[in-house]
Motif scaffolding. Structure first.
Motif, PDB file in Angstrom:
ATOM      1  N   GLY A   1      38.627  25.695  -7.291  1.00 13.76           N
ATOM      2  CA  GLY A   1      38.967  25.184  -5.970  1.00 13.76           C
ATOM      3  C   GLY A   1      37.795  24.983  -5.025  1.00 13.76           C
ATOM      4  N   TRP A   2      36.585  25.380  -5.444  1.00 15.21           N
ATOM      5  CA  TRP A   2      35.421  25.146  -4.605  1.00 15.21           C
ATOM      6  C   TRP A   2      35.105  23.658  -4.592  1.00 15.21           C
ATOM      7  CZ3 TRP A   2      31.422  28.699  -2.671  1.00 15.21           C
ATOM      8  CH2 TRP A   2      31.867  30.016  -2.606  1.00 15.21           C
ATOM      9  N   LYS A   3      34.734  23.141  -3.422  1.00 16.68           N
ATOM     10  CA  LYS A   3      34.434  21.716  -3.291  1.00 16.68           C
ATOM     11  C   LYS A   3      33.007  21.505  -2.835  1.00 16.68           C
ATOM     12  CE  LYS A   3      39.163  20.530  -2.054  1.00 16.68           C
ATOM     13  NZ  LYS A   3      40.038  20.005  -1.001  1.00 16.68           N
ATOM     14  N   LYS A   4      32.354  20.535  -3.456  1.00 14.31           N
ATOM     15  CA  LYS A   4      31.030  20.093  -2.990  1.00 14.31           C
ATOM     16  C   LYS A   4      31.300  19.019  -1.949  1.00 14.31           C
ATOM     17  CE  LYS A   4      27.944  19.884  -5.885  1.00 14.31           C
ATOM     18  NZ  LYS A   4      27.208  20.682  -6.507  1.00 14.31           N
ATOM     19  N   GLU A   5      30.850  19.276  -0.721  1.00 16.42           N
ATOM     20  CA  GLU A   5      31.190  18.407   0.392  1.00 16.42           C
ATOM     21  C   GLU A   5      29.950  17.910   1.128  1.00 16.42           C
ATOM     22  OE1 GLU A   5      35.283  20.837   1.541  1.00 16.42           O
ATOM     23  OE2 GLU A   5      33.697  20.650   3.019  1.00 16.42           O
ATOM     24  N   LEU A   6      30.097  16.750   1.741  1.00 17.30           N
ATOM     25  CA  LEU A   6      29.123  16.237   2.699  1.00 17.30           C
ATOM     26  C   LEU A   6      29.764  16.379   4.070  1.00 17.30           C
ATOM     27  CD1 LEU A   6      26.555  14.762   3.633  1.00 17.30           C
ATOM     28  CD2 LEU A   6      27.745  12.605   3.147  1.00 17.30           C
ATOM     29  N   ASN A   7      29.122  17.173   4.941  1.00 20.57           N
ATOM     30  CA  ASN A   7      29.637  17.421   6.283  1.00 20.57           C
ATOM     31  C   ASN A   7      28.508  17.288   7.295  1.00 20.57           C
ATOM     32  OD1 ASN A   7      32.365  18.316   5.563  1.00 20.57           O
ATOM     33  ND2 ASN A   7      31.350  20.091   4.681  1.00 20.57           N
ATOM     34  N   LEU A   8      28.885  17.123   8.538  1.00 20.58           N
ATOM     35  CA  LEU A   8      27.953  17.217   9.651  1.00 20.58           C
ATOM     36  C   LEU A   8      28.171  18.603  10.237  1.00 20.58           C
ATOM     37  CD1 LEU A   8      25.856  15.494  11.149  1.00 20.58           C
ATOM     38  CD2 LEU A   8      27.682  14.767  12.674  1.00 20.58           C
ATOM     39  N   ILE A   9      27.119  19.450  10.226  1.00 21.09           N
ATOM     40  CA  ILE A   9      27.266  20.853  10.601  1.00 21.09           C
ATOM     41  C   ILE A   9      26.232  21.230  11.654  1.00 21.09           C
ATOM     42  CG2 ILE A   9      27.167  23.245   9.785  1.00 21.09           C
ATOM     43  CD1 ILE A   9      28.106  22.337   7.101  1.00 21.09           C
ATOM     44  N   SER A  10      26.701  21.978  12.655  1.00 20.42           N
ATOM     45  CA  SER A  10      25.816  22.587  13.634  1.00 20.42           C
ATOM     46  C   SER A  10      25.541  24.013  13.164  1.00 20.42           C
ATOM     47  CB  SER A  10      26.473  22.601  15.019  1.00 20.42           C
ATOM     48  OG  SER A  10      25.705  23.373  15.921  1.00 20.42           O
ATOM     49  N   TRP A  11      24.280  24.320  12.876  1.00 17.47           N
ATOM     50  CA  TRP A  11      23.865  25.658  12.444  1.00 17.47           C
ATOM     51  C   TRP A  11      23.287  26.396  13.642  1.00 17.47           C
ATOM     52  CZ3 TRP A  11      25.343  27.189   7.765  1.00 17.47           C
ATOM     53  CH2 TRP A  11      25.606  26.204   6.809  1.00 17.47           C
ATOM     54  N   ASN A  12      23.832  27.576  13.944  1.00 14.56           N
ATOM     55  CA  ASN A  12      23.333  28.426  15.040  1.00 14.56           C
ATOM     56  C   ASN A  12      23.217  27.661  16.360  1.00 14.56           C
ATOM     57  OD1 ASN A  12      23.132  30.748  13.386  1.00 14.56           O
ATOM     58  ND2 ASN A  12      21.224  29.960  12.547  1.00 14.56           N
ATOM     59  N   ASP A  13      24.269  26.886  16.669  1.00 15.94           N
ATOM     60  CA  ASP A  13      24.377  26.137  17.933  1.00 15.94           C
ATOM     61  C   ASP A  13      23.295  25.081  18.123  1.00 15.94           C
ATOM     62  OD1 ASP A  13      26.697  27.519  18.820  1.00 15.94           O
ATOM     63  OD2 ASP A  13      25.433  29.198  19.468  1.00 15.94           O
ATOM     64  N   LYS A  14      22.673  24.647  17.046  1.00 17.03           N
ATOM     65  CA  LYS A  14      21.648  23.599  17.140  1.00 17.03           C
ATOM     66  C   LYS A  14      22.286  22.236  16.890  1.00 17.03           C
ATOM     67  CE  LYS A  14      17.864  26.611  15.998  1.00 17.03           C
ATOM     68  NZ  LYS A  14      16.897  27.030  15.023  1.00 17.03           N
ATOM     69  N   GLU A  15      21.471  21.192  17.029  1.00 16.06           N
ATOM     70  CA  GLU A  15      21.924  19.817  16.803  1.00 16.06           C
ATOM     71  C   GLU A  15      22.511  19.699  15.394  1.00 16.06           C
ATOM     72  OE1 GLU A  15      22.579  16.038  18.204  1.00 16.06           O
ATOM     73  OE2 GLU A  15      21.581  17.622  19.321  1.00 16.06           O
TER      74      GLU A  15
ATOM     75  N   TRP B   1      31.792  24.702  -1.022  1.00 12.32           N
ATOM     76  CA  TRP B   1      32.594  25.508  -0.101  1.00 12.32           C
ATOM     77  C   TRP B   1      33.807  26.069  -0.826  1.00 12.32           C
ATOM     78  CZ3 TRP B   1      31.213  26.653   4.835  1.00 12.32           C
ATOM     79  CH2 TRP B   1      30.195  25.895   5.395  1.00 12.32           C
ATOM     80  N   ALA B   2      34.147  27.314  -0.496  1.00 14.78           N
ATOM     81  CA  ALA B   2      35.392  27.914  -0.977  1.00 14.78           C
ATOM     82  C   ALA B   2      36.562  27.161  -0.339  1.00 14.78           C
ATOM     83  CB  ALA B   2      35.423  29.393  -0.610  1.00 14.78           C
ATOM     84  N   PRO B   3      37.769  27.313  -0.899  1.00 18.46           N
ATOM     85  CA  PRO B   3      38.907  26.513  -0.440  1.00 18.46           C
ATOM     86  C   PRO B   3      39.162  26.500   1.072  1.00 18.46           C
ATOM     87  CG  PRO B   3      39.480  27.611  -2.466  1.00 18.46           C
ATOM     88  CD  PRO B   3      38.117  28.117  -2.071  1.00 18.46           C
ATOM     89  N   GLU B   4      39.000  27.596   1.761  1.00 21.12           N
ATOM     90  CA  GLU B   4      39.258  27.626   3.209  1.00 21.12           C
ATOM     91  C   GLU B   4      37.968  27.683   4.034  1.00 21.12           C
ATOM     92  OE1 GLU B   4      42.355  27.215   4.394  1.00 21.12           O
ATOM     93  OE2 GLU B   4      43.024  27.094   2.308  1.00 21.12           O
ATOM     94  N   HIS B   5      36.863  27.300   3.431  1.00 19.74           N
ATOM     95  CA  HIS B   5      35.536  27.342   4.074  1.00 19.74           C
ATOM     96  C   HIS B   5      35.138  28.747   4.508  1.00 19.74           C
ATOM     97  CE1 HIS B   5      36.316  22.918   4.714  1.00 19.74           C
ATOM     98  NE2 HIS B   5      35.166  22.932   4.048  1.00 19.74           N
ATOM     99  N   GLU B   6      35.715  29.778   3.834  1.00 18.59           N
ATOM    100  CA  GLU B   6      35.368  31.150   4.186  1.00 18.59           C
ATOM    101  C   GLU B   6      34.073  31.616   3.523  1.00 18.59           C
ATOM    102  OE1 GLU B   6      37.972  31.576   0.501  1.00 18.59           O
ATOM    103  OE2 GLU B   6      37.934  30.291   2.267  1.00 18.59           O
ATOM    104  N   LYS B   7      33.666  30.928   2.456  1.00 18.92           N
ATOM    105  CA  LYS B   7      32.403  31.217   1.773  1.00 18.92           C
ATOM    106  C   LYS B   7      31.724  29.893   1.455  1.00 18.92           C
ATOM    107  CE  LYS B   7      33.907  35.432  -0.555  1.00 18.92           C
ATOM    108  NZ  LYS B   7      34.087  36.073  -1.856  1.00 18.92           N
ATOM    109  N   MET B   8      30.388  29.964   1.309  1.00 14.39           N
ATOM    110  CA  MET B   8      29.638  28.753   0.987  1.00 14.39           C
ATOM    111  C   MET B   8      28.568  29.068  -0.043  1.00 14.39           C
ATOM    112  SD  MET B   8      27.185  28.399   4.330  1.00 14.39           S
ATOM    113  CE  MET B   8      28.240  29.158   5.535  1.00 14.39           C
ATOM    114  N   GLY B   9      28.188  28.055  -0.801  1.00 11.41           N
ATOM    115  CA  GLY B   9      27.085  28.173  -1.737  1.00 11.41           C
ATOM    116  C   GLY B   9      25.809  27.636  -1.108  1.00 11.41           C
ATOM    117  N   LYS B  10      24.751  27.667  -1.876  1.00 12.83           N
ATOM    118  CA  LYS B  10      23.491  27.091  -1.401  1.00 12.83           C
ATOM    119  C   LYS B  10      23.631  25.579  -1.316  1.00 12.83           C
ATOM    120  CE  LYS B  10      20.528  30.733  -3.095  1.00 12.83           C
ATOM    121  NZ  LYS B  10      19.392  31.091  -3.924  1.00 12.83           N
ATOM    122  N   GLY B  11      22.888  25.000  -0.405  1.00 10.32           N
ATOM    123  CA  GLY B  11      22.991  23.562  -0.232  1.00 10.32           C
ATOM    124  C   GLY B  11      21.710  22.980   0.319  1.00 10.32           C
TER     125      GLY B  11
END
Length: 73
Positions: free
Chosen positions: A21-35, A43-53
């Motif tokens: 159920g893990w999905k390799k995704e392309l997302n737009l993400i703000s890390w630590n409140d940055k741009e 990503w795990a099914p509910e985005h509760e865990k993530m792999g390296k990217g």
């Protein structure tokens, strides 16, 4: 180790899905409140865990697109 804060500001697309159920995704993400940056990772099914990217700026994503368009598949 300090906790990493992230917010998926835009889900762009799923590239693949594993049998667990893990999905390799392309997302737009703000890390630590940055741009927000473009991000490809598993990503795990509910985005509760993530792999390296890999995280890319808009300019890097455009260059990646151009490189991919030049290869002969």
């Amino acid at each position: 180790m300090p906790e990493i804060k992230y917010e998926i500001t835009k889900a762009i697309g799923t590239l693949s899905e594993s049998s667990k159920g893990w999905k390799k995704e392309l997302n737009l993400i703000s890390w630590n409140d940055k741009e927000p940056k473009y991000d490809i990772r598993d990503w795990a099914p509910e985005h509760e865990k993530m792999g390296k990217g890999v995280t890319l700026t808009k300019e890097e994503l455009i260059e990646l697109r151009d490189v991919l368009n030049r290869i002969d598949l």
